[in-house]
Design a protein around this motif. Structure first.
Motif, mmCIF file in Angstrom:
data_model
loop_
_atom_site.group_PDB
_atom_site.id
_atom_site.type_symbol
_atom_site.label_atom_id
_atom_site.label_comp_id
_atom_site.label_asym_id
_atom_site.label_seq_id
_atom_site.Cartn_x
_atom_site.Cartn_y
_atom_site.Cartn_z
ATOM 1 N N ARG A 69 3.285 1.053 1.723
ATOM 2 C CA ARG A 69 2.279 0.035 1.447
ATOM 3 C C ARG A 69 1.571 0.276 0.123
ATOM 4 O O ARG A 69 1.315 -0.650 -0.631
ATOM 5 C CB ARG A 69 1.239 -0.015 2.581
ATOM 6 C CG ARG A 69 1.777 -0.550 3.888
ATOM 7 C CD ARG A 69 2.298 -1.982 3.729
ATOM 8 N NE ARG A 69 2.580 -2.592 5.014
ATOM 9 C CZ ARG A 69 3.738 -2.519 5.661
ATOM 10 N NH1 ARG A 69 4.740 -1.835 5.121
ATOM 11 N NH2 ARG A 69 3.905 -3.113 6.823
ATOM 12 N N LEU A 111 -3.866 -6.073 0.235
ATOM 13 C CA LEU A 111 -4.242 -4.904 1.027
ATOM 14 C C LEU A 111 -5.662 -4.460 0.704
ATOM 15 O O LEU A 111 -6.099 -4.513 -0.444
ATOM 16 C CB LEU A 111 -3.271 -3.752 0.732
ATOM 17 C CG LEU A 111 -3.491 -2.409 1.420
ATOM 18 C CD1 LEU A 111 -3.368 -2.523 2.924
ATOM 19 C CD2 LEU A 111 -2.477 -1.380 0.883
ATOM 20 N N ALA A 141 4.195 2.197 8.709
ATOM 21 C CA ALA A 141 3.850 2.131 7.288
ATOM 22 C C ALA A 141 3.317 3.462 6.777
ATOM 23 O O ALA A 141 2.668 4.220 7.510
ATOM 24 C CB ALA A 141 2.811 1.034 7.044
#
Length: 302
Positions: free
Chosen positions: A141, A226, A73
């Motif tokens: 992300r 997140l 990521a």
């Protein structure tokens, strides 16, 4: 709790002091491809910092996708003009430099508020086009917006943040403030409420305290997808030194005890979101990589 929720990494994998120290990359690992492949074998996450200094390129983004495992990521920093920073001509594409020659004949830097609308549109389009390969590969992300220290808590600043979000539909924006007006007293709840209402990712910071351009460590979740902890070190003596490399400003080696103290709040945060990132921005030599490896092991052990 499983460590699957956690991703630990560093800000950049090509910092000059990291390469010069020769303690992280093995002998012979000298190419851009080789370094990223080696890094991605050690950590599941990296933050791209070069995109702050100049617009990223789709060509590089495609290469990053190809050189990293499927489950790797990226977080990527927003271009400096978008975050209220002063932007010299050399940071802009050549055609934009030419279009703004009149401006730069009078002023050394460009600020977003002084940028013509058509140039703003062009730069946003190029930025989004460049990061799209990472998004399409499922490896992006968040886009990290680290606002300038002079971006204070005002309605105008909030409107600008929402403009950034509107310019990037479908992307997750992580917000890091660098002025203490955003936190403290009633400001903290107001700031967090603003981020929650707009699904903006609050960035928890670990950094020196007591400065206008530092904020407290506020453990809070504002987006279910997140949460991000960004670690700048705790070196108050170098926090505001001017004219030095970033690695000199963030020269700090976390002790095992300091890293261990982060495990409990990180695990608590992990229970509230889909994924938690810890990104080390102490980038003098291999400090960030060593500290990231230690924290990664601590999180995996519990």
């Amino acid at each position: 709790m499983s460590s699957a929720r956690f991703r630990v990494g560093t800000a950049s994998w090509t910092d000059p002091s990291l390469i010069q120290c020769k303690r992280f990359y093995p002998p012979g690992c000298t190419s851009a491809e080789g370094r990223l492949r080696y890094y991605a074998d050690k950590f599941p996450l990296v933050e791209v910092d070069s995109s702050y200094y100049a617009l990223p390129s789709a060509r590089n983004a495609h290469a990053w996708v190809e050189r990293t495992p499927d489950d790797f990521a990226f977080n990527l920093k927003a271009f400096r003009l978008f975050t209220g920073h002063q932007t010299p001509a050399r940071a802009l594409p050549k055609d934009v430099q030419g279009a703004l020659a009149g401006h730069f004949a009078k002023k050394q830097n460009l600020y977003y508020k002084d940028t013509p609308a058509e140039i703003r549109d062009l730069l946003w389009h190029r930025f989004e086009s460049a990061v799209r390969p990472l998004r399409e590969a499922g490896k992006l992300r968040a886009l990290h917006f680290q606002f300038a220290p002079w971006v204070t808590r005002t309605a105008r600043a909030k409107d600008h943040i929402l403009e950034c979000q509107q310019r990037l539909p479908g992307y997750r924006l992580a917000i890091e403030f660098r002025h203490r007006s955003w936190f403290g007293d009633d400001a903290t709840e107001d700031t967090l409420a603003f981020e929650r209402a707009n699904d903006l990712i609050h960035v928890v910071v670990d950094e020196p305290q007591g400065f206008e351009n530092s904020i407290p460590t506020v453990w809070a979740v504002t987006s279910p997808a997140l949460a991000i902890l960004r670690l700048h070190g705790r070196n108050a003596a170098t926090w505001n030194i001017g004219g030095e490399a970033a690695s000199d400003r963030f020269n700090y080696d976390y002790s095992d005890a300091e890293l261990g103290a982060l495990v409990a709040p990180l695990r608590e945060t992990a229970g509230q979101v889909g994924e938690v990132h810890a990104i080390f921005n102490n980038n003098y030599g291999d400090q960030g990589q060593r500290n990231a490896a230690t924290l990664q092991a601590l999180l995996a052990a519990g």
